[in-house]
Design an enzyme around this catalytic site. Structure first.
Site, PDB file in Angstrom:
ATOM      1  N   TYR A  72       6.870  -9.705   6.993  1.00  0.00           N
ATOM      2  CA  TYR A  72       7.063  -8.372   7.175  1.00  0.00           C
ATOM      3  C   TYR A  72       7.327  -7.884   8.634  1.00  0.00           C
ATOM      4  O   TYR A  72       7.438  -8.811   9.476  1.00  0.00           O
ATOM      5  CB  TYR A  72       5.522  -7.967   7.034  1.00  0.00           C
ATOM      6  CG  TYR A  72       4.938  -7.733   5.565  1.00  0.00           C
ATOM      7  CD1 TYR A  72       4.935  -6.380   5.176  1.00  0.00           C
ATOM      8  CD2 TYR A  72       4.323  -8.668   5.008  1.00  0.00           C
ATOM      9  CE1 TYR A  72       4.533  -6.041   3.690  1.00  0.00           C
ATOM     10  CE2 TYR A  72       3.731  -8.614   3.808  1.00  0.00           C
ATOM     11  CZ  TYR A  72       3.769  -7.483   3.065  1.00  0.00           C
ATOM     12  OH  TYR A  72       3.377  -7.093   1.682  1.00  0.00           O
ATOM     13  N   ASP A 115       0.888  -1.295   0.122  1.00  0.00           N
ATOM     14  CA  ASP A 115       0.010  -0.165  -0.054  1.00  0.00           C
ATOM     15  C   ASP A 115       0.841   1.195  -0.157  1.00  0.00           C
ATOM     16  O   ASP A 115       2.011   1.193   0.134  1.00  0.00           O
ATOM     17  CB  ASP A 115      -0.951   0.133   1.262  1.00  0.00           C
ATOM     18  CG  ASP A 115      -1.911  -1.133   1.298  1.00  0.00           C
ATOM     19  OD1 ASP A 115      -2.324  -1.519  -0.027  1.00  0.00           O
ATOM     20  OD2 ASP A 115      -2.307  -1.423   2.285  1.00  0.00           O
TER      21      ASP A 115
END
Length: 282
Positions: A125, A64
């Protein structure tokens, strides 16, 4: 859908990283917004002298706006003659053409069955937070979130562990029409570095939209004492969005690494990843 590369084309694996601060995410968008995909495809078209033709990238994880990547992976199908003509100097030419907030580190012909998105078996992540009362280091401000309450890292780590496994993460995901919210988390943990940064690390086969940032939001509520250790799991089991779960800001999140199976298992993995998942007994 087949992973066979069209005749006359060569599938090239691309390893890259980027600082997401000034990007509107990975994927190209209408309206001329700056994206990582757009920058890399423009540079690739320019250095291969391909005129108006665009070679479209497929990426392992579509990050994003504001999210960073250290170990992103993509693939692109190039005409064989273009690859042969440019392969030796392509990496250096891209380095000269790309803006400084995105770098390509490796280019190589992909093995049979490779698909950057569907062949991946996990993505890892890390979300970075500081609870220092003075705020975030100015030199790290685009990569570390400041949380203005002291954080109990042991409580956060304990709260993360019950989310490991295959579950329906609807409570932590932004729903997309026709998409499943079933994912498998392989590892989930929280630590504090020697420099005092709290690192929330999660590795899963795939992630739903906003899933990582929502889970981080829940763990921060545990860490600062607003919720108990059991709360993130209770939210998960409810399978509905909880208004108390905040999607934290994107700039603390970095895609660190993408994992792939052995070459001989790539095609099977790509096929399996396209199947819609259900939980046992569902």
């Amino acid at each position: 859908m087949s992973d066979e590369v069209e005749a006359g084309l060569v599938r090239v694996r691309m390893d890259l990283s980027y600082d997401g601060t000034a990007f509107s995410g990975w994927a190209k968008q209408a309206g001329g917004r700056r994206t990582v995909q757009g920058e890399v495809e423009d540079a690739l078209r320019t250095v291969t002298r391909s005129g108006e033709r665009t070679y479209e990238l497929t990426v392992a994880g579509r990050t994003d706006a504001g999210v960073h990547a250290r170990g992103q992976v993509a693939h692109v199908d190039l005409p064989a003659q273009v690859w042969e003509a440019h392969r030796e100097k392509l990496l250096k030419r891209l380095a000269g053409r790309l803006p400084r907030d995105v770098r390509v580190w490796a280019l190589r012909e992909a093995p049979a069955g490779f698909d950057a998105r569907f062949a991946a078996v996990w993505r890892r992540y890390v979300y970075r937070v500081t609870d220092h009362p003075g705020g975030a280091d100015p030199l790290l401000r685009h990569h570390v979130l400041w949380h203005d309450w002291p954080l109990d890292v042991a409580a956060m780590d304990a709260a993360a562990k019950p989310l490991i496994g295959e579950h329906d993460f609807a409570a932590y995901a932004k729903r997309r029409e026709g998409a499943t919210t079933i994912r498998e988390i392989l590892d989930f943990g929280v630590r504090r570095t020697a420099g005092g940064i709290v690192e929330i690390e999660v590795r899963a086969d795939a992630f739903c939209h906003n899933q990582v940032r929502s889970m981080v939001g829940a763990l921060l509520f545990v860490g600062d004492g607003h919720r108990g250790v059991e709360w993130p799991r209770k939210v998960l089991d409810a399978r509905v969005r909880d208004s108390a779960v905040h999607v934290v800001r994107p700039h603390g999140l970095t895609l660190e690494e993408v994992g792939y199976p052995a070459d001989e298992l790539l095609a099977a993995r790509s096929l399996a990843a396209r199947n819609r998942r259900t939980l046992p007994g569902a």
